[in-house]
Design an enzyme around this catalytic site. Structure first.
Site, PDB file in Angstrom:
ATOM      1  N   LYS A 111     -46.997 -27.316 -56.158  1.00 42.41           N
ATOM      2  CA  LYS A 111     -47.973 -28.228 -55.569  1.00 42.41           C
ATOM      3  C   LYS A 111     -48.298 -29.398 -56.479  1.00 42.41           C
ATOM      4  CE  LYS A 111     -50.372 -25.281 -52.250  1.00 42.41           C
ATOM      5  NZ  LYS A 111     -51.686 -24.774 -51.799  1.00 42.41           N
ATOM      6  N   LYS A 194     -40.370 -24.133 -47.957  1.00 40.60           N
ATOM      7  CA  LYS A 194     -41.165 -23.365 -46.996  1.00 40.60           C
ATOM      8  C   LYS A 194     -41.822 -24.288 -45.965  1.00 40.60           C
ATOM      9  CE  LYS A 194     -45.744 -22.609 -48.742  1.00 40.60           C
ATOM     10  NZ  LYS A 194     -46.866 -21.865 -49.215  1.00 40.60           N
ATOM     11  N   LYS A 197     -48.118 -26.794 -43.638  1.00 40.21           N
ATOM     12  CA  LYS A 197     -49.045 -27.683 -42.922  1.00 40.21           C
ATOM     13  C   LYS A 197     -49.033 -29.069 -43.501  1.00 40.21           C
ATOM     14  CE  LYS A 197     -52.918 -24.412 -42.700  1.00 40.21           C
ATOM     15  NZ  LYS A 197     -53.026 -23.722 -43.989  1.00 40.21           N
TER      16      LYS A 197
HETATM   17  P1  AMP Z   1     -52.137 -21.358 -46.265  1.00 35.04           P
HETATM   18  O1  AMP Z   1     -51.730 -22.201 -45.108  1.00 35.04           O
HETATM   19  O2  AMP Z   1     -51.449 -21.796 -47.527  1.00 35.04           O
HETATM   20  O3  AMP Z   1     -53.595 -21.208 -46.396  1.00 35.04           O
HETATM   21  O4  AMP Z   1     -51.561 -19.909 -45.982  1.00 35.04           O
HETATM   22  C1  AMP Z   1     -52.219 -18.952 -45.167  1.00 35.04           C
HETATM   23  C2  AMP Z   1     -51.345 -17.735 -44.971  1.00 35.04           C
HETATM   24  O5  AMP Z   1     -50.128 -18.087 -44.317  1.00 35.04           O
HETATM   25  C3  AMP Z   1     -50.915 -17.052 -46.276  1.00 35.04           C
HETATM   26  O6  AMP Z   1     -50.916 -15.648 -46.094  1.00 35.04           O
HETATM   27  C4  AMP Z   1     -49.520 -17.555 -46.501  1.00 35.04           C
HETATM   28  O7  AMP Z   1     -48.737 -16.660 -47.252  1.00 35.04           O
HETATM   29  C5  AMP Z   1     -49.013 -17.662 -45.081  1.00 35.04           C
HETATM   30  N1  AMP Z   1     -47.964 -18.678 -44.981  1.00 35.04           N
HETATM   31  C6  AMP Z   1     -48.104 -20.006 -45.190  1.00 35.04           C
HETATM   32  N2  AMP Z   1     -46.936 -20.659 -45.011  1.00 35.04           N
HETATM   33  C7  AMP Z   1     -46.030 -19.702 -44.671  1.00 35.04           C
HETATM   34  C8  AMP Z   1     -44.626 -19.732 -44.353  1.00 35.04           C
HETATM   35  N3  AMP Z   1     -43.944 -20.872 -44.336  1.00 35.04           N
HETATM   36  N4  AMP Z   1     -44.022 -18.553 -44.057  1.00 35.04           N
HETATM   37  C9  AMP Z   1     -44.726 -17.384 -44.047  1.00 35.04           C
HETATM   38  N5  AMP Z   1     -46.037 -17.302 -44.347  1.00 35.04           N
HETATM   39  C10 AMP Z   1     -46.692 -18.438 -44.656  1.00 35.04           C
END
Ligand code: AMP
Ligand code: TRP
Length: 332
Positions: A111, A194, A197
């Site tokens: 990041k 990956k 968002k």
């Molecule tokens: P975040 O959007 O970073 O707050 O992530 C929230 C949840 O979504 C966490 O458990 C992450 O591990 C999961 N997550 C985010 N992006 C991915 C992705 N590309 N594939 C699988 N899980 C994801």
């Protein structure tokens, strides 16, 4: 009954990665666990968030979680910044975690990118806040996507060091729950990155509020290689884009890579993508519609987050008070 905790950042519209890697697995756990699900706005501001957008994104995320099947009545759904115990315990953990531990965190490196000197201090201590989120509730099981594995190992190191330093068997061990064939959903434009968002390209991801037309178009344009689909998983070796689409299909169809390939092996991507888009639209369409319906009453959604925070505080309050006592702080 074991207590579950998980969180998601209101830094944009949740993606298919969030859904398959995390949210979808949160739903069935509600049947036999006490579940606490948190919209982590303190984590979101570790990277710049436009103030005029943050509250709206927070509300939209909460609505989206409910639309996915998170039960805000039987379980707890709340907003992190409304429970000050998170920041309080995180400060204590800032003083427990070692710089050497944080220096190994790959998410910080990803990041922060090349301009590390300009990353916020909050981004650096982000994993300590995440440990505080979980441990403020003595939660023992944490369902997340694969990218959070290293942060949960760090949370366990913090819990152990706290217990050791303050001579108490106070914080429990945490078990990561990394579930399903799509625990790491990759970008539709680059199978080695990956799905996120915050990716600058909207074509790289499926958003949970995308229209059927947008989903079909993004899948049609998703990067692939020219070979047809293999008949078995070994044939996905070295083909990250193919593996990603097969993994997404497997998760949506409740099967695994082998199951998908036994049915679709030998097909070209054009036909496979059409089936995949159909499955996605059938899954995401109703979520988007229900999210829209919930957002027609924003006061209700905000009320859920506030009511959840009051209930969360009743659990975290005494636990964080005891942590402060163990550290040696004078009681309030
Ligand atoms: P975040 O959007 O970073 O707050 O992530 C929230 C949840 O979504 C966490 O458990 C992450 O591990 C999961 N997550 C985010 N992006 C991915 C992705 N590309 N594939 C699988 N899980 C994801
Ligand atoms: N760091 C997680 C992510 O971005 C979100 C998160 C914050 C979290 N606190 C948490 C996940 C506690 C599980 C438990 O994916």
């Amino acid at each position: 009954m074991q207590r579950i905790f998980s969180g998601i950042q209101p830094s944009g519209i949740p993606t298919l990665g969030n859904y398959l890697g995390a949210i979808r697995n949160w739903v069935p756990l509600q049947a036999d666990h006490e579940c606490i699900y948190c919209v982590v706005d303190l984590h979101a501001i570790t990277q710049w968030q436009e103030p005029s957008l943050l509250a709206r994104q927070t509300r939209e995320l909460a609505a989206s979680l409910m639309a996915c099947g998170i039960d805000p009545v039987g379980q707890i759904l709340f907003l992190q910044s409304l429970v000050p115990e998170h920041a309080e315990l995180a400060w204590i953990f800032n003083c427990v975690a070692r710089l050497g531990w944080l220096n190994r965190m790959t998410q910080f490196k990803d990041k922060a990118g090349k301009d590390r000197e300009n990353a916020s201090a909050g981004l650096y201590v982000y994993p300590n806040l995440m440990a505080a989120d979980i441990l403020a509730y003595h939660a023992t099981r944490v369902p997340v996507g694969d990218d959070q594995r290293q942060h949960l190992e760090l949370a366990n190191d913090i819990a152990q060091k706290f217990n050791h330093d303050f001579g108490a068997d106070f914080f429990p061990a945490i078990e990561p729950l990394i579930l399903g064939p799509a625990a790491r959903v990759m970008s539709l434009r680059d199978g080695t990155k990956k799905m996120s968002k915050s990716d600058t390209s909207d074509q790289s991801r499926i958003n949970l509020n995308d229209s059927a037309a947008a989903i079909a178009q993004k899948i049609r344009r998703a990067r692939t290689d020219p070979e047809p689909l293999p008949g078995e998983p070994a044939g996905l070796e070295g083909r990250p884009e193919a593996r990603n689409l097969v993994g997404i299909y497997a998760a949506l169809a409740d099967t695994d890579e082998a199951g998908v390939l036994s049915q679709h092996g030998g097909k070209g991507f054009a036909a496979f993508k059409e089936d995949l888009a159909g499955l996605l639209i059938a899954t995401i369409g109703p979520i988007a519609a229900e999210t829209g319906r919930l957002l027609a009453d924003p006061a209700h959604v905000d009320g859920v987050l506030r009511g959840g925070a009051e209930r969360a505080k009743r659990i975290a309050g005494p636990i964080v008070a005891e942590a402060k006592r163990l550290v040696g702080f004078l009681a309030a």
